[in-house]
Write a protein that holds these residues in place. Structure first.
Motif: not given
Length: 100
Positions: A54-79
């Protein structure tokens, strides 16, 4: 592996292997993601090859969601980044245990 026989990497980590990289607490790249369980602006829950995360923060957004490659990128404030144990109990980070 790609067509040349090399393993794919995300931030230097083989994509099937779980790992993550955080930049300035504003961007995060996660590898080894099997499934995104849920997400909103304050929390993203993932099933990874390293366990439930679990990643917690504020204003989190998913940029890349590619479960075929197993990759996710997030932006926002990561707490915080937390992993759940096998019995479902969430393991909290050092600071959350200190300030109970």
């Amino acid at each position: 592996m790609n067509g040349s026989g090399e393993k794919r990497t995300v931030g230097g980590v083989p994509s099937a292997q779980h790992g993550f990289q955080v930049s300035a607490r504003k961007e995060m790249s996660i590898s080894g993601v099997k499934e995104v369980e849920s997400f909103d602006e304050e929390s993203v829950s993932l099933h990874t090859s390293g366990g439930d995360m679990t990643v917690e923060g504020k204003g989190l957004r998913i940029g890349v969601l590619d479960t075929d490659r197993g990759v996710v990128t997030l932006s926002g404030r990561i707490d915080g980044v937390f992993y759940s144990t096998e019995d479902g109990e969430e393991k909290r980070g050092f600071w959350s245990r200190l300030f109970r």
